[in-house]
Motif scaffolding. Sequence first.
Motif, PDB file in Angstrom:
ATOM      1  N   GLY A   1      -2.952   5.136   9.944  1.00  0.00           N
ATOM      2  CA  GLY A   1      -3.125   6.817  10.135  1.00  0.00           C
ATOM      3  C   GLY A   1      -3.478   7.620   9.207  1.00  0.00           C
ATOM      4  O   GLY A   1      -4.031   8.598   9.413  1.00  0.00           O
ATOM      5  N   LEU A   2      -3.022   7.303   7.908  1.00  0.00           N
ATOM      6  CA  LEU A   2      -3.522   8.212   6.763  1.00  0.00           C
ATOM      7  C   LEU A   2      -4.944   7.762   6.252  1.00  0.00           C
ATOM      8  O   LEU A   2      -5.370   6.788   6.822  1.00  0.00           O
TER       9      LEU A   2
ATOM     10  N   GLN B   1      -0.896   4.678   1.784  1.00  0.00           N
ATOM     11  CA  GLN B   1      -1.122   3.587   2.953  1.00  0.00           C
ATOM     12  C   GLN B   1      -2.482   2.764   2.735  1.00  0.00           C
ATOM     13  O   GLN B   1      -2.221   1.681   3.008  1.00  0.00           O
TER      14      GLN B   1
ATOM     15  N   ASP C   1      -0.217   6.405  15.924  1.00  0.00           N
ATOM     16  CA  ASP C   1       0.500   5.343  15.983  1.00  0.00           C
ATOM     17  C   ASP C   1       0.956   4.998  17.429  1.00  0.00           C
ATOM     18  O   ASP C   1       0.827   3.748  17.585  1.00  0.00           O
TER      19      ASP C   1
ATOM     20  N   VAL D   1       0.034  -0.596  10.602  1.00  0.00           N
ATOM     21  CA  VAL D   1       1.125  -0.174   9.863  1.00  0.00           C
ATOM     22  C   VAL D   1       1.148   1.301  10.408  1.00  0.00           C
ATOM     23  O   VAL D   1       0.324   1.977  10.548  1.00  0.00           O
ATOM     24  N   GLY D   2       2.539   1.836  10.641  1.00  0.00           N
ATOM     25  CA  GLY D   2       2.722   3.102  10.998  1.00  0.00           C
ATOM     26  C   GLY D   2       4.359   3.359  11.063  1.00  0.00           C
ATOM     27  O   GLY D   2       5.071   2.547  10.453  1.00  0.00           O
ATOM     28  N   SER D   3       4.686   4.583  11.290  1.00  0.00           N
ATOM     29  CA  SER D   3       6.081   5.052  11.182  1.00  0.00           C
ATOM     30  C   SER D   3       6.939   4.215  12.278  1.00  0.00           C
ATOM     31  O   SER D   3       6.527   3.877  13.431  1.00  0.00           O
TER      32      SER D   3
ATOM     33  N   ASN E   1       7.485   4.897   3.400  1.00  0.00           N
ATOM     34  CA  ASN E   1       6.725   6.373   3.596  1.00  0.00           C
ATOM     35  C   ASN E   1       7.472   7.103   2.600  1.00  0.00           C
ATOM     36  O   ASN E   1       6.603   7.694   1.829  1.00  0.00           O
TER      37      ASN E   1
ATOM     38  N   ARG F   1      11.543  12.580   3.085  1.00  0.00           N
ATOM     39  CA  ARG F   1      10.764  13.738   3.599  1.00  0.00           C
ATOM     40  C   ARG F   1      11.310  14.973   3.062  1.00  0.00           C
ATOM     41  O   ARG F   1      12.169  15.507   2.894  1.00  0.00           O
TER      42      ARG F   1
ATOM     43  N   ARG G   1       6.181  20.879  13.047  1.00  0.00           N
ATOM     44  CA  ARG G   1       5.722  20.017  13.774  1.00  0.00           C
ATOM     45  C   ARG G   1       6.775  18.883  13.313  1.00  0.00           C
ATOM     46  O   ARG G   1       6.871  18.669  12.235  1.00  0.00           O
TER      47      ARG G   1
ATOM     48  N   MET H   1       7.728  14.440  14.228  1.00  0.00           N
ATOM     49  CA  MET H   1       7.081  13.232  14.815  1.00  0.00           C
ATOM     50  C   MET H   1       7.646  13.146  16.258  1.00  0.00           C
ATOM     51  O   MET H   1       8.554  13.781  16.794  1.00  0.00           O
TER      52      MET H   1
ATOM     53  N   PHE I   1       0.556  12.399  14.371  1.00  0.00           N
ATOM     54  CA  PHE I   1       0.083  12.721  12.975  1.00  0.00           C
ATOM     55  C   PHE I   1      -1.261  13.340  12.920  1.00  0.00           C
ATOM     56  O   PHE I   1      -1.736  14.006  12.051  1.00  0.00           O
TER      57      PHE I   1
ATOM     58  N   ASN J   1       7.073  15.865   5.574  1.00  0.00           N
ATOM     59  CA  ASN J   1       6.503  14.518   5.113  1.00  0.00           C
ATOM     60  C   ASN J   1       6.790  14.302   3.548  1.00  0.00           C
ATOM     61  O   ASN J   1       7.163  15.297   2.925  1.00  0.00           O
TER      62      ASN J   1
ATOM     63  N   TRP K   1       7.696   2.959   6.736  1.00  0.00           N
ATOM     64  CA  TRP K   1       6.779   2.408   7.596  1.00  0.00           C
ATOM     65  C   TRP K   1       6.979   0.963   8.035  1.00  0.00           C
ATOM     66  O   TRP K   1       7.879   0.073   7.142  1.00  0.00           O
TER      67      TRP K   1
HETATM   68  C1  TF8 Z   1       4.298  11.227  10.223  1.00  0.00           C
HETATM   69  C2  TF8 Z   1       4.580  10.020   9.569  1.00  0.00           C
HETATM   70  C3  TF8 Z   1       3.217   9.540   9.381  1.00  0.00           C
HETATM   71  C4  TF8 Z   1       3.002   8.154   9.835  1.00  0.00           C
HETATM   72  C5  TF8 Z   1       1.597   7.387   9.147  1.00  0.00           C
HETATM   73  C6  TF8 Z   1       0.309   8.167  10.124  1.00  0.00           C
HETATM   74  O1  TF8 Z   1       4.606  12.472  10.001  1.00  0.00           O
HETATM   75  O2  TF8 Z   1       5.285  10.562   8.502  1.00  0.00           O
HETATM   76  O3  TF8 Z   1       3.085   9.446   7.593  1.00  0.00           O
HETATM   77  O4  TF8 Z   1       3.133   8.117  11.025  1.00  0.00           O
HETATM   78  O5  TF8 Z   1       1.674   6.434   9.790  1.00  0.00           O
HETATM   79  O6  TF8 Z   1       3.816  11.161  11.429  1.00  0.00           O
END
Ligand code: TF8
Length: 339
Positions: free
Chosen positions: A39-40, A46, A78, A94-96, A151, A154, A175, A177, A198, A215, A242
């Motif tokens: 995603g990034l 990432q 994701d 790869v993702g959250s 990751n 936060r 916002r 997740m 994201f 984040n 992640w």
């Molecule tokens: C979020 C996560 C993102 C991940 C990434 C896109 O805020 O922290 O960093 O989902 O893989 O969505």
Amino acid sequence: MTVLRRSLLAAAAATLAAAAVAPAFAQDIRPRLIRFGYGLNEQSNQGRAVKVFAEEVERLSGGKMKIRAFGGASLGSDNQMQQALIGGAQEMMVGSTATLVGIAQEMALWDTPFLFNDVREADAILDGPIGEKVKARLEPKGLVGLVYWENGFRNLTNNKRAITRLEDLDGVKLRVMQNNVFLDSFRSLGANAVPLPFSELFSALETKAVDGQENPFNTIVSSKFYEVQKFLTVTNHVYSPWIVTVSRKFWDGLSAAEKKVLVDAAKKSRDFERKDTRDEAARALADLKARGMQVNALSPAEAARMRDRLTRVNASVATSVGMDLWQETQGALAKLRAK
Ligand code: TF8
């Protein structure tokens, strides 16, 4: 020892030695093209780690297995990628872990506010039997989890005001997740929490559809959130992992040698990624200040109030993940902290 026996032993030893340098027999590795989504962007922690993974897969497979990397959510958010992996339309991502809770409830364990005090605890639990157990819950759902990457811890950004007290979050459209623990956590802090993928976040911040987000520092830098966010509050409210996953449909068709290539490369990428992420995080705060963000830390009293509010979601996390897993985790953490 007879001469024959000695030469048999020598032959066996030679075979073992050969196996050690080339663990996979060449004929067990076939040409494979693996679509790997994330995603990034490419310049993020990432993206850098995906590159290391790709190079390692290529090296270990003698160039036969190729990773085609797709960054910036170009294969989807994701959630969309997870579904593509389950259906077999995409091989890896790869993702959250937070976006996997709808698929395996136990993943909610990692969303527990303030679960880990530091990265030592995170590494020990994620790479140990508890992390393995949670990862294994994905398999019956069509996903194979290889390793956890960092990751990170936060932190909160927004455009309305500096958050110095809990009450400052009142009415801030934040916002989060797509995950109930995050939703409940920030609702209990008084924010107007809205779940968004994201991939839609930057433009939601830019158009002021939302006021803020949370984040790790790394992502605030790599996704250029500093361009559209004024205030940064250091909260470290949760450590997010992640997870690198493979489509089970694809995985089940691989030979043992091919699986080993992916597992070994994943471990190498994990070790690289954690170090790279930590190095970058250590520099990121100064970088964000230099780019004009107004940064504040919470006073110990306000941090304690926030922590107290946030940990009210612990009971619901324990219910989702199961009391046994919850207790086992608390026990393992207590042991680590006693050391
Ligand atoms: C979020 C996560 C993102 C991940 C990434 C896109 O805020 O922290 O960093 O989902 O893989 O969505």
